[in-house]
Design an enzyme around this catalytic site. Structure first.
Site, PDB file in Angstrom:
ATOM      1  N   GLU A 114       0.826  -1.205   0.000  1.00 49.30           N
ATOM      2  CA  GLU A 114       0.000   0.000   0.000  1.00 49.30           C
ATOM      3  C   GLU A 114       0.862   1.258   0.000  1.00 49.30           C
ATOM      4  O   GLU A 114       0.480   2.280  -0.584  1.00 49.30           O
ATOM      5  CB  GLU A 114      -0.934  -0.012   1.206  1.00 49.30           C
ATOM      6  CG  GLU A 114      -2.036  -1.064   1.082  1.00 49.30           C
ATOM      7  CD  GLU A 114      -2.874  -1.201   2.324  1.00 49.30           C
ATOM      8  OE1 GLU A 114      -4.078  -0.885   2.265  1.00 49.30           O
ATOM      9  OE2 GLU A 114      -2.331  -1.620   3.360  1.00 49.30           O
ATOM     10  N   GLU A 134      -4.425  -9.534   3.495  1.00 50.02           N
ATOM     11  CA  GLU A 134      -5.243  -9.262   4.685  1.00 50.02           C
ATOM     12  C   GLU A 134      -6.458 -10.166   4.798  1.00 50.02           C
ATOM     13  O   GLU A 134      -6.915 -10.475   5.909  1.00 50.02           O
ATOM     14  CB  GLU A 134      -5.688  -7.791   4.683  1.00 50.02           C
ATOM     15  CG  GLU A 134      -4.592  -6.801   5.021  1.00 50.02           C
ATOM     16  CD  GLU A 134      -3.717  -6.425   3.835  1.00 50.02           C
ATOM     17  OE1 GLU A 134      -2.861  -5.534   3.995  1.00 50.02           O
ATOM     18  OE2 GLU A 134      -3.887  -7.015   2.743  1.00 50.02           O
TER      19      GLU A 134
END
Length: 260
Positions: A114, A134
Site C-alpha cells: 500500500e 489481509e
C-alpha cells in the site's frame, strides 16, 4: 538528517528514502511512519528536490505492518487510532507535489504494498512479489489498497488480488500495469534514480501541475476534469519555464528550466 528506521539521501534534484528495518523485513511501524513524515517535511522544504525515490533496498521493499503492533489492536477504536497514523503518512506521500517513484524488490506485501501504491508509479526487480494478504486474517487492506489498486490495474484484477490474497510476481505485475518496468535487484536503485533524474530535469512547476491535474481528474467527472486541465494549461503560459521551453525548441538548444 539521521533517522532510526529509514535512510534519507539527496543528490542534485533527487531524494531517496530507503526503509531501513532489515531485521524485520522493513515491516512498517509507527516509528517508521514518524521518520517518513519527518523526511517528507525536509523534502518539501528543500526547493532543490524535484523527484523522490522510495525503496527498501535490493532484497525487500516491506513485508507489511509490524505484527507486534497489529497484536495491540483490540477494539475498533484501537484500529481507528492505528489507521489514522498510517493515513497521515501515506496520504502525505501521495499528495507530495513532486513525482514519487517506488523501487520494489523482494516482498512487497500488505501495508508495504500500500505504501508503494501511494507513489506515482513503480518499478520492480525481478524478485519482487506483490500481495494484499489481509483477507487471510479476516481483514481488508486499510491503508488504501482497496481504493488505489483498482484505480491502477482495474477492478477485476484488483478484486482477484484482494479476494485471494495471492502474491503476484514482478513479471505478472508488469503485464498488469502495476509496475512500469522490471530490472535486476542490483540495478534497481540505479535505474530508479536515473528515472527520477530524467523526471527532475523537466520544468518543475509544470510537473506539479500535471500531478495535481491527474489526481484531481481521477475523482472528478470528465467534463469538470477537462475544464480544470484547460485552465491549468492556460495558466502555464505565465511561467518562465514555458517561455524558455518554447524558445529552446525554436533555437534548437537544451532548455534551462528553473522550476517557475
Amino acid at each position: 538528517m539521521e533517522f532510526e528506521n529509514i535512510i534519507l539521501k539527496t543528490s542534485g534534484h533527487v531524494a531517496v528514502i530507503t526503509l531501513n528495518r532489515p531485521q524485520s523485513l522493513n515491516a512498517v511501524t509507527s516509528n517508521m511512519l514518524l521518520d517518513i513524515n519527518s523526511a517528507l517535511e525536509k523534502i518539501e522544504s528543500d526547493k532543490m528536490i524535484r523527484a523522490l525515490v522510495l525503496t527498501g533496498g535490493e532484497k525487500v521493499f516491506a513485508a507489511g505492518f509490524d505484527i507486534k503492533e497489529i497484536l495491540t489492536i483490540k477494539t475498533p477504536a484501537d484500529a481507528n487510532l492505528f489507521l489514522s497514523k498510517i493515513h497521515l503518512s501515506y496520504n502525505r506521500l501521495a499528495d507530495l507535489e513532486i513525482p514519487v517513484i517506488a523501487a520494489a524488490s523482494g516482498l512487497t506485501f500488505g501495508g508495504g504494498f500500500e505504501l508503494a501504491l501511494a507513489c506515482d508509479f513503480r518499478i520492480a526487480s525481478d524478485t519482487a512479489k506483490f500481495a494484499l494478504p489481509e483477507i487471510n486474517l479476516g481483514l481488508i487492506p486499510g491503508a488504501g489498497g482497496t481504493q488505489r489498486l483498482p484505480r491502477i490495474i482495474g477492478m477485476g484484477r484488483a478484486n482477484e488480488m484482494l479476494f485471494t490474497g495471492r502474491p503476484v510476481s514482478a513479471q505478472k505485475a508488469l503485464e498488469m500495469g502495476l509496475v512500469n518496468c522490471m530490472t535486476t535487484p542490483d540495478s534497481l536503485i540505479d535505474k530508479a534514480i536515473k528515472m527520477a533524474e530524467q523526471v527532475a530535469s523537466k520544468p518543475g512547476f509544470a510537473l506539479k501541475i500535471i500531478k495535481k491535474v491527474v489526481q484531481t481528474g481521477m475523482n472528478t467527472d470528465l467534463t469538470s476534469a477537462l475544464d480544470n486541465e484547460a485552465r491549468c494549461f492556460e495558466m502555464l503560459f505565465s511561467t518562465r519555464d514555458q517561455k524558455e521551453g518554447v524558445a529552446a525548441f525554436v533555437e534548437k538548444r537544451r532548455p534551462d528550466f528553473k522550476g517557475y
